[in-house]
Motif scaffolding. Structure first.
Motif, mmCIF file in Angstrom:
data_model
loop_
_atom_site.group_PDB
_atom_site.id
_atom_site.type_symbol
_atom_site.label_atom_id
_atom_site.label_comp_id
_atom_site.label_asym_id
_atom_site.label_seq_id
_atom_site.Cartn_x
_atom_site.Cartn_y
_atom_site.Cartn_z
ATOM 1 N N GLU A 111 0.830 -1.208 0.000
ATOM 2 C CA GLU A 111 0.000 0.000 0.000
ATOM 3 C C GLU A 111 0.866 1.260 0.000
ATOM 4 O O GLU A 111 0.518 2.278 -0.606
ATOM 5 C CB GLU A 111 -0.928 -0.005 1.222
ATOM 6 N N ARG A 123 1.998 1.834 -3.468
ATOM 7 C CA ARG A 123 0.914 2.418 -4.264
ATOM 8 C C ARG A 123 0.698 3.893 -3.905
ATOM 9 O O ARG A 123 0.493 4.731 -4.786
ATOM 10 C CB ARG A 123 -0.381 1.619 -4.037
ATOM 11 N N GLU A 164 0.900 7.021 -6.378
ATOM 12 C CA GLU A 164 -0.206 7.987 -6.549
ATOM 13 C C GLU A 164 0.305 9.427 -6.525
ATOM 14 O O GLU A 164 -0.087 10.248 -7.356
ATOM 15 C CB GLU A 164 -1.240 7.815 -5.424
#
Ligand SMILES: [Zn+2]
Length: 417
Positions: free
Chosen positions: A160, A163, A167
């Motif tokens: 996460e 990610r 982003e």
């Protein structure tokens, strides 16, 4: 060459102080630096006679929050709708540039507003410093992140975090910001407590490095600082509770310490006059203030490079007052006037990976400089006095307009008071 600054005392960011200096700009960059008579001036060049003035490299603030406005209770910042917040951020950046700060690194922004403001400045739509934008701050699931709507991207586990980094990069971030410990400015945050783990932060650092971008870690507590250094971050923000081992790790790995004395200073300066600063925040700020000052001394003794970062945008820490940080360095005996200037120019530029382009007055660098009426080596406070600013140049062009201080007060319509 198209512009000549001549006759001034040049403080070049490298520790030199050169009387009767001449600096020639060629477009956006510095072409030549020398003493009067050493540089052949072309007749078509625009000449600025700066006899009696003092010229420094444009200052670099490595830690600001451009879409926060210095409101006493930072929760009130969250009540400002994003579109209005963006317009206000534009005003904050104009003030920052006009105060002589020609480059900032933003250290967390609501919904990536900083990336839009950076783009608008780069396109010439707004006056502002060169901006390194971070987008949202990557943090673990923790108490208090909801206090700043849209500022944090919660991420747990390596996948996460990877990610979350991607982003921010996709949005256009130039730097990634992670929370290695809890914070002062949100309820429930424990500054000394470690947050993201080393492997989580390493995933963020790796994503940044693939794109040639570095990672900054918010870290007060020693364990979090060590986790962040092991993960490969370039800068530690605050570093308040670093122990000897943490400082050694920072020095050994060339990790910079971003001082942010101003945030404590302004909060504590106003705390007795104002009930608007939430108690949890002023209590935590009081608790760490003395330790932070002492620890900066220990950091320098341990060989850590301490550079200018203000946390501008935090309570009463208005954009455009950034140079207060340098006054604090001298007043607490942390640095000489010359070293304080180097911390805000050459060393700050190195900390944010821009030393090839900014931070000193040398041939080849961007033509960014600050012209003062008085000598900051005699009295550093003249850097913090807006009346003392004679001119600011960014990319070789004089900056127009003056700092607007009309909303620098608790009774400001920006604030709740
Ligand atoms: Zn900050």
């Amino acid at each position: 060459m198209d512009t000549i600054l001549e006759g001034m005392t040049l403080i070049d960011g490298l520790g030199n102080c050169i009387p009767d200096a001449v600096v020639a700009f060629d477009g956006q960059r510095i072409a030549e630096v020398g003493k009067k008579g050493e540089i052949q001036v072309l007749p078509e060049a625009v000449r600025h006679d700066l006899t009696g003035k003092f010229v420094l490299p444009g200052l670099v603030d490595t830690h600001v929050h451009l879409d926060m406005h210095g409101m006493a209770d930072t929760y009130h910042e969250s009540l400002v709708e994003d579109k209005l917040r963006t317009i206000r951020a534009a005003r904050e950046m104009a003030n920052t540039l006009r105060a002589g700060i020609t480059t900032v690194r933003n250290a967390g922004s609501v919904n990536c507003i900083d990336i839009a403001v950076k783009q608008a400045v780069a396109e010439g739509l707004l006056a502002g410093p060169r901006i390194l934008a971070s987008g949202r701050i990557i943090c673990m699931l923790s108490a208090g992140s909801e206090y700043f709507r849209g500022l944090y991207r919660e991420a747990d586990g390596v996948e996460e975090n990877r990610r979350a980094a991607r982003e921010q990069l996709k949005e256009g971030a130039d730097v990634l910001k992670v929370m290695a410990t809890g914070a002062v400015m949100n309820p429930g945050g424990i500054p000394g407590a470690a947050q993201l783990d080393t492997d989580e932060m390493r995933a963020v650092v790796n994503e940044g490095e693939k794109a040639g971008k570095h990672t900054a870690a918010h870290a007060h507590g020693a364990r979090g600082i060590k986790n962040a250094v092991r993960a490969g971050v370039r800068t530690i923000e605050h570093g308040t509770l670093a122990d000897a081992e943490a400082l050694k790790m920072m020095a050994d790995n060339g990790v910079y310490l971003i001082s942010t004395l101003s945030s404590n200073y302004w909060m504590r300066n106003h705390a007795s006059q104002s009930l608007e600063i939430p108690k949890f925040m002023s209590d935590k700020a009081d608790e760490i203030a003395r330790i932070r000052r002492e620890n900066l001394h220990r950091a320098i003794a341990a060989g850590v490079c301490v550079v200018m970062g203000t946390d501008a945008g935090t309570p009463y820490n208005y954009h455009g007052k950034n140079a207060t940080e340098l006054v604090r360095y001298v007043s607490i005996g942390l640095m000489s006037e010359m070293d304080a200037i180097i911390a805000a120019t050459h060393n700050a530029a190195q900390a944010i990976g821009m030393a090839d382009d900014i931070g000193t007055i040398e041939a080849g660098k961007y033509a960014d400089c600050l012209v003062l009426n008085q000598n900051p080596l005699h009295d550093i406070k003249c850097l913090d006095s807006l009346d003392n600013i004679s001119a600011v140049f960014k990319f070789g062009k004089p900056v127009t307009g003056k700092v607007d201080t009309s909303q620098w007060s608790p009774a400001s319509p920006l604030g709740p008071g």
